[in-house]
Design a protein around this motif. Structure first.
Motif, PDB file in Angstrom:
ATOM      1  N   ILE A 107       0.957  -1.077   0.194  1.00  0.00           N
ATOM      2  CA  ILE A 107      -0.073   0.057  -0.124  1.00  0.00           C
ATOM      3  C   ILE A 107       0.899   1.303  -0.086  1.00  0.00           C
ATOM      4  CG2 ILE A 107      -1.754   1.349   1.367  1.00  0.00           C
ATOM      5  CD1 ILE A 107      -2.890  -1.047   0.053  1.00  0.00           C
ATOM      6  N   ARG A 108       0.618   1.943  -0.609  1.00  0.00           N
ATOM      7  CA  ARG A 108       1.036   3.442  -0.757  1.00  0.00           C
ATOM      8  C   ARG A 108       0.161   4.359  -0.183  1.00  0.00           C
ATOM      9  NH1 ARG A 108       2.518   2.807  -6.434  1.00  0.00           N
ATOM     10  NH2 ARG A 108       4.700   2.045  -6.691  1.00  0.00           N
ATOM     11  N   VAL A 109       0.469   5.382   0.730  1.00  0.00           N
ATOM     12  CA  VAL A 109      -0.617   6.276   1.425  1.00  0.00           C
ATOM     13  C   VAL A 109      -0.269   7.546   0.607  1.00  0.00           C
ATOM     14  CG1 VAL A 109      -1.343   7.409   3.487  1.00  0.00           C
ATOM     15  CG2 VAL A 109      -0.359   4.577   3.471  1.00  0.00           C
ATOM     16  N   MET A 110      -1.042   8.312  -0.174  1.00  0.00           N
ATOM     17  CA  MET A 110      -1.005   9.414  -0.746  1.00  0.00           C
ATOM     18  C   MET A 110      -1.990  10.598  -0.116  1.00  0.00           C
ATOM     19  SD  MET A 110       1.003   8.206  -3.249  1.00  0.00           S
ATOM     20  CE  MET A 110       0.926   9.465  -4.273  1.00  0.00           C
ATOM     21  N   ARG A 111      -1.366  11.774   0.128  1.00  0.00           N
ATOM     22  CA  ARG A 111      -2.086  12.857   0.556  1.00  0.00           C
ATOM     23  C   ARG A 111      -1.820  14.069  -0.261  1.00  0.00           C
ATOM     24  NH1 ARG A 111      -0.906  13.850   6.581  1.00  0.00           N
ATOM     25  NH2 ARG A 111      -2.449  11.973   6.613  1.00  0.00           N
ATOM     26  N   GLU A 112      -2.947  14.617  -1.012  1.00  0.00           N
ATOM     27  CA  GLU A 112      -2.863  15.404  -1.987  1.00  0.00           C
ATOM     28  C   GLU A 112      -1.859  15.289  -3.069  1.00  0.00           C
ATOM     29  OE1 GLU A 112      -2.496  19.112   0.262  1.00  0.00           O
ATOM     30  OE2 GLU A 112      -4.798  19.145   1.101  1.00  0.00           O
ATOM     31  N   GLY A 113      -1.782  14.003  -3.433  1.00  0.00           N
ATOM     32  CA  GLY A 113      -0.849  13.887  -4.441  1.00  0.00           C
ATOM     33  C   GLY A 113       0.439  13.325  -3.975  1.00  0.00           C
ATOM     34  N   GLU A 114       0.961  13.613  -2.629  1.00  0.00           N
ATOM     35  CA  GLU A 114       2.248  13.571  -2.056  1.00  0.00           C
ATOM     36  C   GLU A 114       2.336  12.023  -1.445  1.00  0.00           C
ATOM     37  OE1 GLU A 114       4.828  15.422  -2.541  1.00  0.00           O
ATOM     38  OE2 GLU A 114       3.623  16.904  -3.684  1.00  0.00           O
ATOM     39  N   LEU A 115       3.306  11.365  -1.616  1.00  0.00           N
ATOM     40  CA  LEU A 115       3.684   9.997  -1.025  1.00  0.00           C
ATOM     41  C   LEU A 115       4.047  10.198   0.487  1.00  0.00           C
ATOM     42  CD1 LEU A 115       3.799   6.876  -1.342  1.00  0.00           C
ATOM     43  CD2 LEU A 115       6.316   7.211  -1.972  1.00  0.00           C
ATOM     44  N   LEU A 116       3.053   9.692   1.286  1.00  0.00           N
ATOM     45  CA  LEU A 116       3.619   9.776   2.801  1.00  0.00           C
ATOM     46  C   LEU A 116       4.187   8.660   3.280  1.00  0.00           C
ATOM     47  CD1 LEU A 116       0.302  11.090   4.692  1.00  0.00           C
ATOM     48  CD2 LEU A 116       2.114  12.317   3.851  1.00  0.00           C
ATOM     49  N   GLY A 117       3.989   7.376   2.830  1.00  0.00           N
ATOM     50  CA  GLY A 117       4.737   6.145   3.142  1.00  0.00           C
ATOM     51  C   GLY A 117       4.243   4.814   2.532  1.00  0.00           C
ATOM     52  N   GLU A 118       4.914   3.749   2.381  1.00  0.00           N
ATOM     53  CA  GLU A 118       4.629   2.628   2.066  1.00  0.00           C
ATOM     54  C   GLU A 118       4.564   1.549   3.073  1.00  0.00           C
ATOM     55  OE1 GLU A 118       5.606   0.927  -1.373  1.00  0.00           O
ATOM     56  OE2 GLU A 118       6.315   2.766  -2.283  1.00  0.00           O
ATOM     57  N   THR A 119       3.425   0.858   2.912  1.00  0.00           N
ATOM     58  CA  THR A 119       3.329  -0.246   4.040  1.00  0.00           C
ATOM     59  C   THR A 119       2.444  -1.594   3.427  1.00  0.00           C
ATOM     60  OG1 THR A 119       2.456  -0.776   6.179  1.00  0.00           O
ATOM     61  CG2 THR A 119       1.195   0.804   4.884  1.00  0.00           C
ATOM     62  N   SER A 120       2.089  -2.309   4.343  1.00  0.00           N
ATOM     63  CA  SER A 120       1.087  -3.385   3.573  1.00  0.00           C
ATOM     64  C   SER A 120      -0.343  -3.449   4.202  1.00  0.00           C
ATOM     65  CB  SER A 120       1.744  -4.819   3.851  1.00  0.00           C
ATOM     66  OG  SER A 120       2.026  -4.975   5.219  1.00  0.00           O
ATOM     67  N   LEU A 121      -1.231  -3.941   3.761  1.00  0.00           N
ATOM     68  CA  LEU A 121      -2.568  -3.873   4.099  1.00  0.00           C
ATOM     69  C   LEU A 121      -2.787  -5.171   5.165  1.00  0.00           C
ATOM     70  CD1 LEU A 121      -5.606  -3.260   2.068  1.00  0.00           C
ATOM     71  CD2 LEU A 121      -5.659  -4.799   4.082  1.00  0.00           C
ATOM     72  N   ALA A 122      -2.829  -5.017   6.465  1.00  0.00           N
ATOM     73  CA  ALA A 122      -3.028  -6.189   7.677  1.00  0.00           C
ATOM     74  C   ALA A 122      -4.208  -6.580   7.619  1.00  0.00           C
ATOM     75  CB  ALA A 122      -2.454  -5.412   8.857  1.00  0.00           C
ATOM     76  N   SER A 123      -5.203  -5.902   7.551  1.00  0.00           N
ATOM     77  CA  SER A 123      -6.643  -6.392   7.662  1.00  0.00           C
ATOM     78  C   SER A 123      -7.750  -5.485   6.856  1.00  0.00           C
ATOM     79  CB  SER A 123      -7.057  -6.191   9.250  1.00  0.00           C
ATOM     80  OG  SER A 123      -8.422  -6.608   9.427  1.00  0.00           O
ATOM     81  N   LEU A 124      -8.432  -6.246   6.304  1.00  0.00           N
ATOM     82  CA  LEU A 124      -9.714  -5.839   5.382  1.00  0.00           C
ATOM     83  C   LEU A 124     -10.833  -6.349   5.761  1.00  0.00           C
ATOM     84  CD1 LEU A 124     -10.033  -4.402   2.802  1.00  0.00           C
ATOM     85  CD2 LEU A 124      -9.841  -6.384   1.507  1.00  0.00           C
ATOM     86  N   ARG A 125     -11.910  -5.428   5.948  1.00  0.00           N
ATOM     87  CA  ARG A 125     -13.250  -5.763   6.638  1.00  0.00           C
ATOM     88  C   ARG A 125     -14.290  -5.174   5.572  1.00  0.00           C
ATOM     89  NH1 ARG A 125     -13.934  -8.430  11.587  1.00  0.00           N
ATOM     90  NH2 ARG A 125     -11.889  -8.564  12.534  1.00  0.00           N
ATOM     91  N   HIS A 126     -15.384  -6.142   5.435  1.00  0.00           N
ATOM     92  CA  HIS A 126     -16.589  -5.420   4.683  1.00  0.00           C
ATOM     93  C   HIS A 126     -17.640  -5.778   5.608  1.00  0.00           C
ATOM     94  CE1 HIS A 126     -19.380  -4.182   1.654  1.00  0.00           C
ATOM     95  NE2 HIS A 126     -19.949  -5.354   1.949  1.00  0.00           N
ATOM     96  N   PHE A 127     -18.133  -4.542   6.265  1.00  0.00           N
ATOM     97  CA  PHE A 127     -19.088  -4.528   7.373  1.00  0.00           C
ATOM     98  C   PHE A 127     -18.130  -5.164   8.640  1.00  0.00           C
ATOM     99  CE2 PHE A 127     -22.135  -4.224   3.935  1.00  0.00           C
ATOM    100  CZ  PHE A 127     -22.632  -2.863   4.299  1.00  0.00           C
ATOM    101  N   ARG A 128     -18.736  -6.120   9.221  1.00  0.00           N
ATOM    102  CA  ARG A 128     -17.953  -6.787  10.408  1.00  0.00           C
ATOM    103  C   ARG A 128     -17.212  -7.883  10.008  1.00  0.00           C
ATOM    104  NH1 ARG A 128     -19.460  -5.104  15.426  1.00  0.00           N
ATOM    105  NH2 ARG A 128     -21.420  -3.808  15.440  1.00  0.00           N
ATOM    106  N   ASP A 129     -17.254  -8.351   8.824  1.00  0.00           N
ATOM    107  CA  ASP A 129     -16.650  -9.620   8.181  1.00  0.00           C
ATOM    108  C   ASP A 129     -15.135  -9.181   7.827  1.00  0.00           C
ATOM    109  OD1 ASP A 129     -19.151 -10.856   8.656  1.00  0.00           O
ATOM    110  OD2 ASP A 129     -19.897 -10.566   6.734  1.00  0.00           O
ATOM    111  N   GLU A 130     -14.349 -10.235   7.902  1.00  0.00           N
ATOM    112  CA  GLU A 130     -12.978 -10.161   7.511  1.00  0.00           C
ATOM    113  C   GLU A 130     -13.104 -10.828   6.164  1.00  0.00           C
ATOM    114  OE1 GLU A 130      -8.841  -9.187   7.692  1.00  0.00           O
ATOM    115  OE2 GLU A 130     -10.438  -8.772   9.225  1.00  0.00           O
ATOM    116  N   VAL A 131     -12.447 -10.115   5.004  1.00  0.00           N
ATOM    117  CA  VAL A 131     -12.698 -10.482   3.560  1.00  0.00           C
ATOM    118  C   VAL A 131     -11.129 -10.433   3.060  1.00  0.00           C
ATOM    119  CG1 VAL A 131     -15.124  -9.859   3.316  1.00  0.00           C
ATOM    120  CG2 VAL A 131     -13.328  -8.265   2.999  1.00  0.00           C
ATOM    121  N   ASN A 132     -11.209 -11.295   2.122  1.00  0.00           N
ATOM    122  CA  ASN A 132      -9.767 -11.087   1.104  1.00  0.00           C
ATOM    123  C   ASN A 132      -9.894 -10.145   0.006  1.00  0.00           C
ATOM    124  OD1 ASN A 132      -8.525 -13.289   2.344  1.00  0.00           O
ATOM    125  ND2 ASN A 132      -9.870 -14.636   1.216  1.00  0.00           N
TER     126      ASN A 132
END
Length: 601
Positions: A542-567
């Motif tokens: 994951i790249r975190v962008m704010r107003e077109g500027e790169l803030l940092g790079e990391t990875s997506l640890a958890s992804l939820r749709h409503f209360r369910d953990e999804v892929n």
């Protein structure tokens, strides 16, 4: 396509004349001259033209190849009943036009520079003081180009939005500008867009004249501007160089006459000439759809004379010239080389940068437009610019002398460090040529420059502006992202040696915008997002962008749709996202999921 001097058995006679269409692909040309596409590409590269196998070229470029193989050519203009193009007797294999047929024409000038440095004010000052004809309604008729008169000689100015339009036209194969005027504010000096304008003008290989504007302001310091110019290898005449610089004030009119006089002197030295006694050819500067009049095009005539009643083709648009207006809105009957005009002629809207040609009759015009439409469809589905891997093959074959790059980095300090490192990479077979270097994300302007110059974009520790990836894909421009400087240097060095290893390219999977922020028990923020394009997948980089500027790079640890953990969450859906080692969210931040893919050799 046929050749004259071809026997019934298919063997070619001793006198061979090849009938060429106005435009064709490199692959098609290779079939016509009985050579492999690779050999044809090599011949074009020896003439300084970089193309791919499915790229479109015009008959003038094709004639460079046929001449190398000793083949005479004609350009097809008339159409037989079968629709095949037949020769109209224009022999491209013959000697070039006699100098006796060429006459002096006005120089074509484009004004470039940084925003707010006075480009528009300077144009207005020149136009108001020097229009040749002051009829009522004269200068209110804006057609994107106009002529002024100074000391009895005419100068044509292109009124473009800046270097992006300047390069966009050049990217379509149209060499329009003879002279580039670089406007620099005396109280502000060289700015980022000034640097871009310098690089775009150099890439177009046109003479540069410096207009040091705003000399009437108290903070004006022309010597500081000249010093900054010298740091960009533009040494003005006052400092012993050969670049003309003129102090001007668009507000008071100071120096305007001197600027025009220098343009005329440069034009006299360069001797811009054209043959007015031949069918017209030129370039579409801009075009629009007028509700009352239909498609209206502003054209610049480069050779020949265009008359009312002529049939014309520009790109895939064609028609008969019904009316011509000059730059002041006055109806005229003809346009000569170097002059701009507004045409009512086409049945459809041509594109800016399209090459325009006068045709002998309606049938020829219609057939040429239809052939271009067919070729354009093929080109759009297959054409792409050179990738670094393809350049490697050409360097290895000894056919490439320069590797054109557009460099973008996170900060100016990185720009200079990377630029110096890359420019030191010079081999016997090839050297690096950096067309433009700047800080910040990759922009659409960078894509236009790379497309026009067969360059590759290398981006160090920066991302792309929104929409740039789609533009690059459409225009076939390769963007290579790097986070470690030695990997970039190593790739380019190996490319120059012709030994580049298979690369990994960065592919954007999807983007999500942060709409809400939810704090959790452990003081870790969860981003409430809406997926705006593609998809977000658990574990993605994951790249975190704010107003077109790169803030940092990391990875997506958890992804939820409503209360369910999804892929996975797809475009248009809401989700909650937790990132590894990143907690400093703000509303409106963009999370860009991406992955590395092995490039195809």
């Amino acid at each position: 396509m046929t050749t004259e001097g071809q026997t019934r058995s298919g063997r070619r006679g001793p006198s061979r004349t090849l009938v060429l269409p106005q435009t064709l692909t490199v692959k098609h040309l290779s079939e016509l001259v009985d050579q492999s596409p690779v050999d044809v590409i090599k011949q074009l590269m020896r003439n300084g033209i970089m193309v791919s196998m499915n790229q479109m070229i015009d008959h003038e470029v094709a004639s460079l190849v046929t001449a190398a193989y000793g083949i005479r050519t004609r350009v097809a203009e008339q159409v037989a009943e079968t629709g095949a193009l037949q020769s109209a007797g224009v022999d491209q294999g013959a000697a070039p036009e006699s100098t006796e047929d060429l006459e002096l024409r006005p120089p074509v000038v484009t004004i470039l520079g940084h925003v707010d440095h006075g480009k528009t004010s300077l144009l207005d000052s020149i136009r108001n003081a020097h229009v040749a004809d002051r009829e009522v309604g004269g200068i209110t008729q804006h057609i994107g180009a106009y002529q002024v008169e100074h000391e009895g000689q005419k100068i044509t100015f292109l009124d473009t939005p800046g270097h992006e339009a300047f390069t966009s036209i050049r990217s379509r194969g149209a060499r329009v500008t003879d002279i580039a005027i670089l406007v620099v504010a005396a109280d502000d000096g060289i700015m980022p867009q000034t640097e871009e304008a310098i690089d775009h003008a150099r890439a177009a290989e046109v003479p540069i004249v410096i207009a040091i504007n705003k000399m009437d302001l108290p903070g004006a310091d022309p010597e500081r501007v000249k010093r900054q110019l010298s740091q960009h290898n533009l040494l003005v005449e006052d400092w012993g160089g050969d670049i003309i610089s003129v102090p001007v004030s668009a507000r008071t009119g100071e120096g305007i006459d001197d600027l025009l006089e220098n343009i005329l002197i440069l034009s006299e030295v360069s001797e811009f000439r054209a043959n007015p006694n031949r069918p017209a050819s030129g370039v579409v500067i801009e075009a629009k759809l007028d509700r009352k009049r239909g498609p209206v095009a502003t054209v610049l005539i480069q050779s020949g004379t265009l008359n009312v009643g002529d049939y014309v083709v520009a790109g895939t648009a064609w028609g008969r010239v019904k009316a011509i207006a000059d730059d002041r809105g006055k109806a005229i009957r003809e346009v000569v080389p170097g002059a701009p005009a507004e045409l009512l002629a086409f049945g459809a809207i041509p594109e800016a940068g399209d090459l325009m040609s006068a045709m002998p009759n309606e049938r020829a015009a219609r057939a040429m437009a239809h052939e271009r439409e067919r070729d354009k469809s093929i080109q759009q589905s297959q054409v792409r610019a050179l990738t670094l891997e393809e350049v490697v093959k050409q360097i290895d074959a000894g056919d490439v002398k320069e590797l054109n790059l557009v460099l973008k980095a996170d900060v100016q300090g990185s720009v200079e460090a990377v630029r110096q490192s890359l420019e030191r990479l010079t081999e016997a077979e090839a050297r690096v040529r950096i067309l433009h270097a700047g800080s910040g994300n990759v922009t659409e302007s960078d894509i236009l420059l790379a497309s026009a110059s067969d360059a590759i974009i290398v981006a160090f520790a920066v991302g792309d502006e929104i929409g740039v990836e789609r533009v690059a894909e459409r225009m076939g421009v390769e963007i290579r992202h790097y986070d470690i400087i030695y990997q970039m240097i190593d790739d380019i060095e190996q490319a120059l040696h012709g030994m580049l290893e298979p690369a990994f390219t960065d592919v954007v999977i999807g983007e999500a915008e942060i709409r809400e922020i939810f704090p959790s028990r452990r003081s870790i923020n969860i981003a409430g997002c809406r997926v705006t394009s593609g998809r977000m997948t658990r574990g993605a980089s994951i790249r975190v962008m704010r107003e077109g500027e790169l803030l940092g790079e990391t990875s997506l640890a958890s992804l939820r749709h409503f209360r369910d953990e999804v892929n996975e969450v797809t475009n248009g859906m809401d989700c909650g996202i937790l990132l590894d080692d990143f907690n400093d969210f703000e509303l409106g931040d963009v999370l860009q999921a991406h992955r590395q893919e092995r490039a195809q050799r």
